[in-house]
Design a protein around this motif. Sequence first.
Motif, PDB file in Angstrom:
ATOM      1  N   THR A   1     -70.370  59.517  34.302  1.00  0.00           N
ATOM      2  CA  THR A   1     -69.311  60.469  33.961  1.00  0.00           C
ATOM      3  C   THR A   1     -69.905  61.778  34.199  1.00  0.00           C
ATOM      4  OG1 THR A   1     -68.829  59.047  31.975  1.00  0.00           O
ATOM      5  CG2 THR A   1     -68.366  61.311  31.644  1.00  0.00           C
ATOM      6  N   TYR A   2     -71.157  61.959  34.030  1.00  0.00           N
ATOM      7  CA  TYR A   2     -71.733  63.266  34.366  1.00  0.00           C
ATOM      8  C   TYR A   2     -71.571  63.765  35.886  1.00  0.00           C
ATOM      9  CZ  TYR A   2     -74.864  67.333  34.624  1.00  0.00           C
ATOM     10  OH  TYR A   2     -75.593  68.570  34.800  1.00  0.00           O
ATOM     11  N   ARG A   3     -71.657  62.550  36.723  1.00  0.00           N
ATOM     12  CA  ARG A   3     -71.517  63.053  38.242  1.00  0.00           C
ATOM     13  C   ARG A   3     -70.025  63.430  38.464  1.00  0.00           C
ATOM     14  NH1 ARG A   3     -75.396  58.294  38.980  1.00  0.00           N
ATOM     15  NH2 ARG A   3     -77.193  59.197  39.957  1.00  0.00           N
ATOM     16  N   LEU A   4     -69.098  62.697  37.762  1.00  0.00           N
ATOM     17  CA  LEU A   4     -68.016  62.879  38.016  1.00  0.00           C
ATOM     18  C   LEU A   4     -67.650  64.135  37.502  1.00  0.00           C
ATOM     19  CD1 LEU A   4     -64.842  62.139  38.847  1.00  0.00           C
ATOM     20  CD2 LEU A   4     -64.667  60.815  36.626  1.00  0.00           C
ATOM     21  N   MET A   5     -68.070  64.981  36.524  1.00  0.00           N
ATOM     22  CA  MET A   5     -67.642  66.080  35.832  1.00  0.00           C
ATOM     23  C   MET A   5     -68.369  67.066  36.791  1.00  0.00           C
ATOM     24  SD  MET A   5     -68.812  65.162  31.970  1.00  0.00           S
ATOM     25  CE  MET A   5     -68.716  66.786  31.410  1.00  0.00           C
ATOM     26  N   PHE A   6     -69.607  67.122  37.325  1.00  0.00           N
ATOM     27  CA  PHE A   6     -70.393  68.182  37.751  1.00  0.00           C
ATOM     28  C   PHE A   6     -70.937  67.852  39.303  1.00  0.00           C
ATOM     29  CE2 PHE A   6     -71.317  68.488  33.344  1.00  0.00           C
ATOM     30  CZ  PHE A   6     -70.576  69.790  32.959  1.00  0.00           C
TER      31      PHE A   6
ATOM     32  N   ILE B   1     -64.881  51.002  34.842  1.00  0.00           N
ATOM     33  CA  ILE B   1     -65.597  51.072  36.353  1.00  0.00           C
ATOM     34  C   ILE B   1     -66.141  52.031  36.756  1.00  0.00           C
ATOM     35  CG2 ILE B   1     -64.327  51.172  38.487  1.00  0.00           C
ATOM     36  CD1 ILE B   1     -61.975  49.649  37.540  1.00  0.00           C
ATOM     37  N   VAL B   2     -65.955  53.341  36.364  1.00  0.00           N
ATOM     38  CA  VAL B   2     -66.781  54.403  36.831  1.00  0.00           C
ATOM     39  C   VAL B   2     -68.227  54.375  35.952  1.00  0.00           C
ATOM     40  CG1 VAL B   2     -67.051  56.997  36.318  1.00  0.00           C
ATOM     41  CG2 VAL B   2     -64.699  55.955  36.946  1.00  0.00           C
ATOM     42  N   LYS B   3     -68.149  54.143  34.842  1.00  0.00           N
ATOM     43  CA  LYS B   3     -69.590  53.824  34.310  1.00  0.00           C
ATOM     44  C   LYS B   3     -70.456  52.574  34.977  1.00  0.00           C
ATOM     45  CE  LYS B   3     -68.570  55.638  29.623  1.00  0.00           C
ATOM     46  NZ  LYS B   3     -68.416  55.359  28.087  1.00  0.00           N
ATOM     47  N   ARG B   4     -69.915  51.781  35.318  1.00  0.00           N
ATOM     48  CA  ARG B   4     -70.577  50.630  35.915  1.00  0.00           C
ATOM     49  C   ARG B   4     -70.935  50.824  37.345  1.00  0.00           C
ATOM     50  NH1 ARG B   4     -66.900  47.010  34.692  1.00  0.00           N
ATOM     51  NH2 ARG B   4     -65.914  47.011  37.298  1.00  0.00           N
ATOM     52  N   ASP B   5     -69.754  51.251  38.133  1.00  0.00           N
ATOM     53  CA  ASP B   5     -69.838  51.359  39.535  1.00  0.00           C
ATOM     54  C   ASP B   5     -69.877  52.740  40.198  1.00  0.00           C
ATOM     55  OD1 ASP B   5     -70.128  48.370  39.514  1.00  0.00           O
ATOM     56  OD2 ASP B   5     -67.966  48.362  39.402  1.00  0.00           O
ATOM     57  N   GLY B   6     -69.364  53.802  39.331  1.00  0.00           N
ATOM     58  CA  GLY B   6     -69.474  55.068  39.998  1.00  0.00           C
ATOM     59  C   GLY B   6     -67.943  55.375  40.353  1.00  0.00           C
ATOM     60  N   PHE B   7     -67.565  56.645  40.598  1.00  0.00           N
ATOM     61  CA  PHE B   7     -66.230  57.082  40.706  1.00  0.00           C
ATOM     62  C   PHE B   7     -65.784  56.671  42.109  1.00  0.00           C
ATOM     63  CE2 PHE B   7     -62.897  60.116  42.185  1.00  0.00           C
ATOM     64  CZ  PHE B   7     -62.192  59.879  41.459  1.00  0.00           C
ATOM     65  N   ALA B   8     -66.692  56.498  43.031  1.00  0.00           N
ATOM     66  CA  ALA B   8     -66.297  56.119  44.452  1.00  0.00           C
ATOM     67  C   ALA B   8     -65.734  54.678  44.388  1.00  0.00           C
ATOM     68  CB  ALA B   8     -67.343  56.163  45.380  1.00  0.00           C
ATOM     69  N   SER B   9     -65.969  53.814  43.613  1.00  0.00           N
ATOM     70  CA  SER B   9     -65.581  52.318  43.317  1.00  0.00           C
ATOM     71  C   SER B   9     -64.082  52.144  42.955  1.00  0.00           C
ATOM     72  CB  SER B   9     -66.589  51.568  42.846  1.00  0.00           C
ATOM     73  OG  SER B   9     -66.737  51.825  41.430  1.00  0.00           O
ATOM     74  N   LEU B  10     -63.845  53.585  42.287  1.00  0.00           N
ATOM     75  CA  LEU B  10     -62.415  53.176  41.645  1.00  0.00           C
ATOM     76  C   LEU B  10     -61.142  53.472  42.542  1.00  0.00           C
ATOM     77  CD1 LEU B  10     -60.909  53.200  38.857  1.00  0.00           C
ATOM     78  CD2 LEU B  10     -61.034  55.854  38.915  1.00  0.00           C
ATOM     79  N   SER B  11     -60.335  52.442  42.496  1.00  0.00           N
ATOM     80  CA  SER B  11     -58.856  52.642  43.360  1.00  0.00           C
ATOM     81  C   SER B  11     -57.984  52.157  42.325  1.00  0.00           C
ATOM     82  CB  SER B  11     -59.267  51.692  44.639  1.00  0.00           C
ATOM     83  OG  SER B  11     -59.152  50.366  44.280  1.00  0.00           O
ATOM     84  N   MET B  12     -56.762  52.559  42.889  1.00  0.00           N
ATOM     85  CA  MET B  12     -55.492  52.157  42.172  1.00  0.00           C
ATOM     86  C   MET B  12     -55.425  50.788  42.099  1.00  0.00           C
ATOM     87  SD  MET B  12     -54.668  55.132  40.710  1.00  0.00           S
ATOM     88  CE  MET B  12     -53.082  55.132  40.435  1.00  0.00           C
TER      89      MET B  12
END
Length: 224
Positions: free
Chosen positions: A110-115, A29-40
């Motif tokens: 993944t990089y955006r999420l890390m840094f 999900i993160v790779k495809r849509d970014g972390f902002a799109s991830l929800s429980m």
Amino acid sequence: MGLQERRTEQRREQREALRERILEVSREIVKRDGFASLSMRKLAEAIDYSPAALYLHFRSRGEIAHALRLEGHARLREAFVAHTTIADPAARLNAMARAYVEFGLAEPETYRLMFMEPATLADTAANGADKPAEFGAATLSLIADAFVELRVADRLRPHAVPSACAEGLWANLHGIVALKLNGATLPETPVATLVELSLDAWSAPAHETELRTYSANRPDTSTR
């Protein structure tokens, strides 16, 4: 192993399998849509489990982010370690710098999420090696070690401090990746050239190194 032990082991394996499945789908999900799109809720739907089952493994979306950050830092460090056998420190720095940029551009979310995402409570509450900052420090030390070798070989500019050079190079590399990921019109210069220029900022030109070596070895004629 008795029946009770086998059942306990099976439950442990099932929990570990579900945890890995949660992380696997989270990565996708993160790779495809970014972390902002991830929800429980979205994650629970994707793996066909109830949200309550997810909370048995991760108490929040922030804990998932923390786990993914750790994984990303581990992969980045592996990319650096692959070049630590290069004997020449300047060539090693060049290879690690390119590996850093290649990692960021190959795994942008993944990089955006890390840094480029704020730290979560799980990040700050973690201990020791479970902190992303600790992973980052360990990776930075590989860069600093190469700069120390350049200093010992008198191949750094005068007064250049290896630890500061390492931090400065990392900042430059992050800038290159961030500009690329954000779709900025700059940089137009090829990435390989930008990496070379970043390293040149601290490396002493060959003629300066030769001059310092000559001066250090020149016979002292002041008392003659």
